[in-house]
Motif scaffolding. Structure first.
Motif, PDB file in Angstrom:
ATOM      1  N   VAL A   5       0.847  -1.264  -0.128  1.00 55.49           N
ATOM      2  CA  VAL A   5      -0.074   0.169  -0.009  1.00 55.49           C
ATOM      3  C   VAL A   5       0.827   1.196   0.062  1.00 55.49           C
ATOM      4  N   VAL A   6       0.512   2.230  -0.884  1.00 51.66           N
ATOM      5  CA  VAL A   6       1.224   3.539  -0.719  1.00 51.66           C
ATOM      6  C   VAL A   6      -0.007   4.603  -0.114  1.00 51.66           C
ATOM      7  N   ILE A   7       0.422   5.155   0.678  1.00 53.29           N
ATOM      8  CA  ILE A   7      -0.360   6.282   1.192  1.00 53.29           C
ATOM      9  C   ILE A   7       0.137   7.629   0.854  1.00 53.29           C
ATOM     10  N   VAL A   8      -0.519   8.332   0.183  1.00 50.50           N
ATOM     11  CA  VAL A   8       0.012   9.865  -0.215  1.00 50.50           C
ATOM     12  C   VAL A   8      -0.571  10.746   0.925  1.00 50.50           C
ATOM     13  N   GLY A   9       0.334  11.367   1.818  1.00 53.28           N
ATOM     14  CA  GLY A   9       0.090  12.306   2.653  1.00 53.28           C
ATOM     15  C   GLY A   9       0.194  11.902   4.057  1.00 53.28           C
ATOM     16  N   GLY A  10       0.936  12.639   4.818  1.00 52.07           N
ATOM     17  CA  GLY A  10       1.575  12.266   6.065  1.00 52.07           C
ATOM     18  C   GLY A  10       0.714  13.026   7.302  1.00 52.07           C
ATOM     19  N   GLY A  11      -0.354  13.508   7.059  1.00 52.03           N
ATOM     20  CA  GLY A  11      -1.227  14.239   8.029  1.00 52.03           C
ATOM     21  C   GLY A  11      -1.980  13.210   8.886  1.00 52.03           C
ATOM     22  N   PRO A  12      -2.815  13.600   9.612  1.00 47.30           N
ATOM     23  CA  PRO A  12      -3.585  12.733  10.401  1.00 47.30           C
ATOM     24  C   PRO A  12      -4.232  11.596   9.829  1.00 47.30           C
ATOM     25  N   ARG A  33       5.150  15.278   1.259  1.00 44.78           N
ATOM     26  CA  ARG A  33       5.864  16.280   0.474  1.00 44.78           C
ATOM     27  C   ARG A  33       6.692  17.162   1.556  1.00 44.78           C
ATOM     28  N   GLU A  34       6.175  17.114   2.695  1.00 42.47           N
ATOM     29  CA  GLU A  34       7.029  18.430   3.613  1.00 42.47           C
ATOM     30  C   GLU A  34       7.950  17.644   4.260  1.00 42.47           C
ATOM     31  N   ASP A  35       8.620  18.262   5.364  1.00 44.88           N
ATOM     32  CA  ASP A  35       9.731  17.649   6.056  1.00 44.88           C
ATOM     33  C   ASP A  35       9.308  17.108   7.558  1.00 44.88           C
ATOM     34  N   CYS A  36       8.120  17.086   7.691  1.00 43.52           N
ATOM     35  CA  CYS A  36       7.579  16.517   8.999  1.00 43.52           C
ATOM     36  C   CYS A  36       6.163  15.897   8.566  1.00 43.52           C
ATOM     37  N   TYR A  37       5.714  15.157   9.671  1.00 45.99           N
ATOM     38  CA  TYR A  37       4.313  14.788   9.408  1.00 45.99           C
ATOM     39  C   TYR A  37       3.274  15.651  10.022  1.00 45.99           C
ATOM     40  N   GLY A  38       2.095  15.811   9.893  1.00 44.98           N
ATOM     41  CA  GLY A  38       1.160  16.765  10.522  1.00 44.98           C
ATOM     42  C   GLY A  38       1.518  18.265  10.254  1.00 44.98           C
ATOM     43  N   SER A  39       2.117  18.485   9.048  1.00 41.85           N
ATOM     44  CA  SER A  39       2.618  19.710   8.506  1.00 41.85           C
ATOM     45  C   SER A  39       1.590  20.861   8.758  1.00 41.85           C
ATOM     46  N   LEU A  40       0.539  20.568   8.487  1.00 40.79           N
ATOM     47  CA  LEU A  40      -0.650  21.625   8.838  1.00 40.79           C
ATOM     48  C   LEU A  40      -0.824  22.053  10.386  1.00 40.79           C
ATOM     49  N   TRP A  41      -0.635  21.211  11.457  1.00 40.14           N
ATOM     50  CA  TRP A  41      -0.734  21.443  12.687  1.00 40.14           C
ATOM     51  C   TRP A  41       0.448  21.978  13.058  1.00 40.14           C
ATOM     52  N   LYS A  42       1.760  21.618  12.324  1.00 38.14           N
ATOM     53  CA  LYS A  42       3.095  21.948  13.131  1.00 38.14           C
ATOM     54  C   LYS A  42       3.422  23.091  12.616  1.00 38.14           C
ATOM     55  N   LEU A 131      -3.633   2.088  -3.257  1.00 38.60           N
ATOM     56  CA  LEU A 131      -3.133   3.266  -3.216  1.00 38.60           C
ATOM     57  C   LEU A 131      -4.259   4.131  -2.335  1.00 38.60           C
ATOM     58  N   VAL A 132      -3.688   4.905  -1.392  1.00 41.32           N
ATOM     59  CA  VAL A 132      -4.566   5.736  -0.532  1.00 41.32           C
ATOM     60  C   VAL A 132      -4.343   7.303  -0.611  1.00 41.32           C
ATOM     61  N   VAL A 133      -5.177   7.998  -1.119  1.00 42.41           N
ATOM     62  CA  VAL A 133      -5.096   9.308  -1.076  1.00 42.41           C
ATOM     63  C   VAL A 133      -5.545   9.877   0.158  1.00 42.41           C
ATOM     64  N   ALA A 134      -4.364  10.455   0.927  1.00 41.46           N
ATOM     65  CA  ALA A 134      -4.631  10.904   2.282  1.00 41.46           C
ATOM     66  C   ALA A 134      -4.033  12.396   2.179  1.00 41.46           C
ATOM     67  N   THR A 135      -4.221  13.271   1.050  1.00 43.06           N
ATOM     68  CA  THR A 135      -3.631  14.498   1.273  1.00 43.06           C
ATOM     69  C   THR A 135      -4.113  15.596   1.969  1.00 43.06           C
ATOM     70  N   GLY A 136      -5.244  15.312   2.475  1.00 47.98           N
ATOM     71  CA  GLY A 136      -5.947  16.232   3.299  1.00 47.98           C
ATOM     72  C   GLY A 136      -7.014  17.109   2.626  1.00 47.98           C
ATOM     73  N   GLU A 137      -7.875  17.778   3.269  1.00 48.81           N
ATOM     74  CA  GLU A 137      -9.032  18.560   2.866  1.00 48.81           C
ATOM     75  C   GLU A 137      -8.025  20.012   2.417  1.00 48.81           C
ATOM     76  N   ASN A 138      -7.393  20.441   3.370  1.00 48.28           N
ATOM     77  CA  ASN A 138      -6.627  21.704   3.547  1.00 48.28           C
ATOM     78  C   ASN A 138      -5.270  21.862   2.798  1.00 48.28           C
ATOM     79  N   ALA A 139      -5.194  21.121   1.641  1.00 43.65           N
ATOM     80  CA  ALA A 139      -3.915  21.182   0.948  1.00 43.65           C
ATOM     81  C   ALA A 139      -3.283  22.629   0.192  1.00 43.65           C
ATOM     82  N   GLU A 140      -4.380  23.207  -0.292  1.00 47.38           N
ATOM     83  CA  GLU A 140      -4.109  24.406  -1.076  1.00 47.38           C
ATOM     84  C   GLU A 140      -5.272  25.404  -0.875  1.00 47.38           C
ATOM     85  N   GLY A 141      -4.844  26.405  -0.285  1.00 48.89           N
ATOM     86  CA  GLY A 141      -6.012  27.617  -0.239  1.00 48.89           C
ATOM     87  C   GLY A 141      -6.635  28.024  -1.455  1.00 48.89           C
ATOM     88  N   ILE A 142      -7.722  28.406  -1.232  1.00 44.88           N
ATOM     89  CA  ILE A 142      -8.542  28.939  -2.357  1.00 44.88           C
ATOM     90  C   ILE A 142      -8.732  30.502  -2.506  1.00 44.88           C
TER      91      ILE A 142
END
Length: 384
Positions: A5-12, A33-42, A131-142
């Motif tokens: 399994v490939v999981i794309v996204g290291g958020g919650p 893609r970021e240098d840490c997990y949970g990058s939105l929160w961190k 394949l699991v898409v887990a890139t989050g709802e808040n990936a890019e601001g509108i």
């Protein structure tokens, strides 16, 4: 690299799916893609943010929050929880891996995921059966498009880049968007001495966090119609009629609306009090911009030094996911309605894209892991 399994996204969402799979001893890899997990929160949420839901509604699978944690957690509380979660389950995301494409090969029945390494610039290929898409709802601001916005003489900022209101002290600031982020940012700006206005586009519900907690508990015992009626009665006692202040409630109740659309009510952190006292000005929808002035749909025009857009986010999954079978809409969210949003065809899954918060993340992760466990013999024949 090849895995189950490939999981794309290291958020919650990605962490939760990985933990659930690991409990079944199913090999998986997280690409972040970021240098840490949970990058939105961190790294991205603003300083004063707190979770608006009680901690029991904000748990990832198979791990409770510590008993000593406050009922309504701070950002730091939740980050510590994520750190403990990763440590407890021994999760090892691969950082600096920006996925550029994911394609399903019908002959091999495998997913080929191409990811560019941030350190080397090289593109790696990961092969997997699922394949699991887990890139989050808040990936890019509108950012909405208003006539003349590109010529605005002040500062333009999306809420995803807002950290603190301190630097806006004494400035005239317009917040566009009256969701939770917009209302909380307006409150923060006002506290720091900014001349704050907020642009409201349409009707929305405003509750207290205690009302939401009570409602979510009651939903386990009575119908949503009864819960809505009781909560709205409490709102009338707590807030009164807000229409004179430019805030109109929807005709449908807050919990019914949440169940149907995923749209959450606004949790008041003190913003309504400031609006009632005239400290925050409620404006109509933006009609256009000219220089440093903003014109609203009621014809009023005001000058501003900065505009902060709390206008939502989009998922970026549609930018790189190939062969999704047309399952994603233009905002990168599953077209299938809840509760069938999480499952695609050919071993494709979506985690954390239901607009139902961390409780929705936990639900998705458990379902995905159970489904992969059941069908480990191969994704062929899976429903599309």
């Amino acid at each position: 690299m090849k895995t189950e399994v490939v999981i794309v996204g290291g958020g919650p969402s990605g962490l939760a799916v990985s933990a659930c799979l690991s409990r079944f001893s199913i090999p998986n890899v997280i690409l972040e893609r970021e240098d840490c997990y949970g990058s939105l929160w961190k790294k991205r949420v603003y300083d004063r943010v707190k979770l608006h839901l009680a901690k029991e509604f904000c748990e990832l699978p198979h791990m409770h929050h510590p008993r000593a944690t406050h009922t309504f957690m701070s950002r730091d509380d939740f980050v510590r929880y994520l750190d403990d979660y990763v440590s407890h389950f021994g999760l090892r995301p691969l950082f600096g891996k920006s996925v550029e494409s994911a394609t399903f090969d019908s002959d091999s029945r495998m997913w080929a995921v191409s990811a560019r390494d941030a350190a080397t610039g090289e593109v790696e290929e990961h092969l997997s059966r699922f394949l699991v898409v887990a890139t989050g709802e808040n990936a890019e601001g509108i950012l909405p498009s208003f006539r003349g916005l590109d010529g605005f003489t002040g500062e333009i900022l999306h809420s995803c880049h807002f950290k603190s209101a301190a630097r806006f002290a004494g400035k005239r600031v317009l917040v566009v968007g009256s969701g939770n982020s917009g209302m909380e940012i307006a409150f923060d700006l006002c506290n720091y001495g900014a001349q704050t206005s907020i642009s409201v586009r349409g009707p929305f519900h405003v509750l207290t966090k205690e009302m939401v907690y009570m409602g979510m508990v009651m939903l386990n015992h009575v119908s949503v119609q009864i819960v809505d009626a009781l909560v709205l009665l409490m709102c009338r006692f707590q807030f009164g009629d807000l229409s004179g202040f430019g805030i109109i409630r929807p005709s449908e109740g807050p919990f019914s609306l949440k169940a149907k659309t995923g749209r959450s009510p606004v949790i008041d952190v003190g913003t309504l009090g400031k609006i009632k006292r005239g400290e925050i000005k409620v404006m109509k929808e933006v009609a256009g911009v000219a220089g440093g002035e903003v014109r609203f749909t009621d014809g009023e025009t005001r000058s501003f030094d900065a505009i902060i857009f709390a206008t939502g986010y989009r998922s970026t999954a549609a930018d790189w996911l190939q062969d999704d079978g047309g399952l994603l809409n233009e905002e990168g969210f599953p077209k299938r309605a809840f509760p069938d949003h999480w499952k695609g065809g050919n071993g494709l899954f979506f985690a954390g894209l239901s607009r139902r918060g961390l409780a929705g993340v936990a639900m998705d992760a458990k379902k995905i892991a159970e489904d992969i466990k059941t069908y480990q013999g191969g994704p062929s024949g899976r429903s599309t």
